[in-house]
Design a protein around this motif. Sequence first.
Motif, PDB file in Angstrom:
ATOM      1  N   TYR A 185       0.828  -1.198   0.000  1.00 56.61           N
ATOM      2  CA  TYR A 185       0.000   0.000   0.000  1.00 56.61           C
ATOM      3  C   TYR A 185       0.871   1.260   0.000  1.00 56.61           C
ATOM      4  O   TYR A 185       0.642   2.193  -0.787  1.00 56.61           O
ATOM      5  CB  TYR A 185      -0.914  -0.027   1.233  1.00 56.61           C
ATOM      6  N   ILE A 186       1.893   1.277   0.857  1.00 54.16           N
ATOM      7  CA  ILE A 186       2.769   2.440   0.959  1.00 54.16           C
ATOM      8  C   ILE A 186       3.553   2.638  -0.335  1.00 54.16           C
ATOM      9  O   ILE A 186       3.760   3.772  -0.787  1.00 54.16           O
ATOM     10  CB  ILE A 186       3.726   2.291   2.147  1.00 54.16           C
ATOM     11  N   MET A 187       3.981   1.549  -0.952  1.00 58.28           N
ATOM     12  CA  MET A 187       4.729   1.654  -2.201  1.00 58.28           C
ATOM     13  C   MET A 187       3.914   2.366  -3.275  1.00 58.28           C
ATOM     14  O   MET A 187       4.411   3.283  -3.943  1.00 58.28           O
ATOM     15  CB  MET A 187       5.119   0.255  -2.692  1.00 58.28           C
ATOM     16  N   VAL A 188       2.663   1.962  -3.444  1.00 56.83           N
ATOM     17  CA  VAL A 188       1.813   2.563  -4.467  1.00 56.83           C
ATOM     18  C   VAL A 188       1.530   4.025  -4.146  1.00 56.83           C
ATOM     19  O   VAL A 188       1.584   4.896  -5.033  1.00 56.83           O
ATOM     20  CB  VAL A 188       0.503   1.768  -4.614  1.00 56.83           C
ATOM     21  N   ILE A 189       1.257   4.332  -2.889  1.00 57.75           N
ATOM     22  CA  ILE A 189       0.988   5.718  -2.489  1.00 57.75           C
ATOM     23  C   ILE A 189       2.207   6.594  -2.739  1.00 57.75           C
ATOM     24  O   ILE A 189       2.104   7.730  -3.232  1.00 57.75           O
ATOM     25  CB  ILE A 189       0.575   5.784  -1.007  1.00 57.75           C
TER      26      ILE A 189
ATOM     27  N   ALA B  11      -5.020   3.851 -11.007  1.00 61.12           N
ATOM     28  CA  ALA B  11      -6.167   2.963 -10.838  1.00 61.12           C
ATOM     29  C   ALA B  11      -5.955   2.007  -9.665  1.00 61.12           C
ATOM     30  O   ALA B  11      -6.884   1.749  -8.887  1.00 61.12           O
ATOM     31  CB  ALA B  11      -6.410   2.172 -12.121  1.00 61.12           C
ATOM     32  N   ILE B  12      -4.738   1.494  -9.525  1.00 61.00           N
ATOM     33  CA  ILE B  12      -4.432   0.611  -8.388  1.00 61.00           C
ATOM     34  C   ILE B  12      -4.470   1.400  -7.090  1.00 61.00           C
ATOM     35  O   ILE B  12      -4.975   0.918  -6.061  1.00 61.00           O
ATOM     36  CB  ILE B  12      -3.058  -0.062  -8.573  1.00 61.00           C
ATOM     37  N   ARG B  13      -3.931   2.630  -7.122  1.00 62.83           N
ATOM     38  CA  ARG B  13      -3.974   3.477  -5.929  1.00 62.83           C
ATOM     39  C   ARG B  13      -5.403   3.674  -5.443  1.00 62.83           C
ATOM     40  O   ARG B  13      -5.685   3.635  -4.237  1.00 62.83           O
ATOM     41  CB  ARG B  13      -3.323   4.826  -6.253  1.00 62.83           C
ATOM     42  N   ASN B  14      -6.319   3.874  -6.395  1.00 68.18           N
ATOM     43  CA  ASN B  14      -7.715   4.083  -6.022  1.00 68.18           C
ATOM     44  C   ASN B  14      -8.292   2.870  -5.311  1.00 68.18           C
ATOM     45  O   ASN B  14      -9.119   3.004  -4.395  1.00 68.18           O
ATOM     46  CB  ASN B  14      -8.545   4.413  -7.260  1.00 68.18           C
ATOM     47  N   ARG B  15      -7.868   1.688  -5.714  1.00 68.15           N
ATOM     48  CA  ARG B  15      -8.362   0.473  -5.058  1.00 68.15           C
ATOM     49  C   ARG B  15      -7.872   0.401  -3.617  1.00 68.15           C
ATOM     50  O   ARG B  15      -8.569  -0.107  -2.738  1.00 68.15           O
ATOM     51  CB  ARG B  15      -7.927  -0.770  -5.834  1.00 68.15           C
TER      52      ARG B  15
ATOM     53  N   PHE C 123      -0.176  -6.442  -3.640  1.00 67.52           N
ATOM     54  CA  PHE C 123      -0.242  -5.721  -4.903  1.00 67.52           C
ATOM     55  C   PHE C 123      -0.680  -6.641  -6.046  1.00 67.52           C
ATOM     56  O   PHE C 123      -1.538  -6.284  -6.857  1.00 67.52           O
ATOM     57  CB  PHE C 123       1.136  -5.111  -5.189  1.00 67.52           C
ATOM     58  N   ILE C 124      -0.122  -7.829  -6.110  1.00 61.76           N
ATOM     59  CA  ILE C 124      -0.422  -8.748  -7.210  1.00 61.76           C
ATOM     60  C   ILE C 124      -1.898  -9.136  -7.222  1.00 61.76           C
ATOM     61  O   ILE C 124      -2.499  -9.306  -8.291  1.00 61.76           O
ATOM     62  CB  ILE C 124       0.483 -10.006  -7.141  1.00 61.76           C
ATOM     63  N   ASP C 125      -2.504  -9.240  -6.050  1.00 60.60           N
ATOM     64  CA  ASP C 125      -3.919  -9.594  -5.986  1.00 60.60           C
ATOM     65  C   ASP C 125      -4.800  -8.465  -6.526  1.00 60.60           C
ATOM     66  O   ASP C 125      -5.805  -8.718  -7.209  1.00 60.60           O
ATOM     67  CB  ASP C 125      -4.324  -9.935  -4.551  1.00 60.60           C
ATOM     68  N   LEU C 126      -4.424  -7.224  -6.222  1.00 65.50           N
ATOM     69  CA  LEU C 126      -5.208  -6.091  -6.723  1.00 65.50           C
ATOM     70  C   LEU C 126      -5.058  -5.942  -8.235  1.00 65.50           C
ATOM     71  O   LEU C 126      -6.001  -5.534  -8.919  1.00 65.50           O
ATOM     72  CB  LEU C 126      -4.779  -4.802  -6.022  1.00 65.50           C
ATOM     73  N   ILE C 127      -3.882  -6.272  -8.765  1.00 70.49           N
ATOM     74  CA  ILE C 127      -3.701  -6.231 -10.217  1.00 70.49           C
ATOM     75  C   ILE C 127      -4.607  -7.263 -10.877  1.00 70.49           C
ATOM     76  O   ILE C 127      -5.299  -6.978 -11.861  1.00 70.49           O
ATOM     77  CB  ILE C 127      -2.237  -6.508 -10.605  1.00 70.49           C
ATOM     78  N   ARG C 128      -4.592  -8.483 -10.352  1.00 73.25           N
ATOM     79  CA  ARG C 128      -5.439  -9.525 -10.929  1.00 73.25           C
ATOM     80  C   ARG C 128      -6.905  -9.126 -10.886  1.00 73.25           C
ATOM     81  O   ARG C 128      -7.667  -9.366 -11.835  1.00 73.25           O
ATOM     82  CB  ARG C 128      -5.227 -10.830 -10.159  1.00 73.25           C
ATOM     83  N   GLU C 129      -7.292  -8.496  -9.805  1.00 78.40           N
ATOM     84  CA  GLU C 129      -8.678  -8.061  -9.657  1.00 78.40           C
ATOM     85  C   GLU C 129      -9.000  -6.937 -10.636  1.00 78.40           C
ATOM     86  O   GLU C 129     -10.049  -6.941 -11.288  1.00 78.40           O
ATOM     87  CB  GLU C 129      -8.888  -7.579  -8.217  1.00 78.40           C
ATOM     88  N   ALA C 130      -8.097  -5.975 -10.768  1.00 81.07           N
ATOM     89  CA  ALA C 130      -8.327  -4.831 -11.655  1.00 81.07           C
ATOM     90  C   ALA C 130      -8.343  -5.248 -13.117  1.00 81.07           C
ATOM     91  O   ALA C 130      -9.005  -4.604 -13.943  1.00 81.07           O
ATOM     92  CB  ALA C 130      -7.260  -3.768 -11.417  1.00 81.07           C
TER      93      ALA C 130
END
Length: 224
Positions: free
Chosen positions: A53-57, A132-136, A148-155
């Motif tokens: 989460y911190i990495m993306v932010i 888009a990932i940040r928004n999730r 992170f990988i799970d949110l990518i698969r979901e997005a």
Amino acid sequence: MDKDTPAAPTSTKDQAADFRRFMADIQQKLEAGEKRLQIPRGTLSDLYREPDYIMVIKIIAALEPAVNDLIAGGLSKGGGLGGVPNKITFAPVADFAADRLQLSGRAGKLELAQRLGMLDDKDVAFAGAVSAIRNRYAHNITNASRQFIDLIREAKRNDANLAKKLFYGDNVDFEGMTNGFVKILLAWSFSRFLESAELRLHVPKGEFLGGLLGLAGRDEDEAV
């Protein structure tokens, strides 16, 4: 060597050396980004070791001022009104863009920077995909602890090309890939964005009228 002769397999030692060079290249580009943004060393260069989460932010927090610099640079390098070279830095316009425009979306900072010749399609696609990932992460607190990988698969269910956008045209197959390695790939993409921005800030490619009038024309077309 005969063209049908198979190449010698790469040794584990060679692979390890290639990976070290790959990581060193990422590190160098991220450290250069820290210097340009005038932030403490380690803020960006250790990104892949941060919680997901911190990495993306952090990437988004660094992308925005980088894009602001690109817009200001593109405006100041513009050819001037009517093609007459000007010596004016369009600071009020750059300040307006920095304060009022969204990063992505219609007539946002990314589009303006691209129209000024300061970003290309892959740069814009990367920044939009990270956003888009940040928004999730940002819009649902339950996602804060997710990988992170799970949110990518979901997005990807909503955007089949998301992986290609995140990784500069490479359609990464996440099957069997660890979350840690995907974070390293994200750090590589971000380092590439920063390198691209740095190069464009030193090459006069801005097109003032093309950027601003292009955005205005788009609004007029949509109003018809």
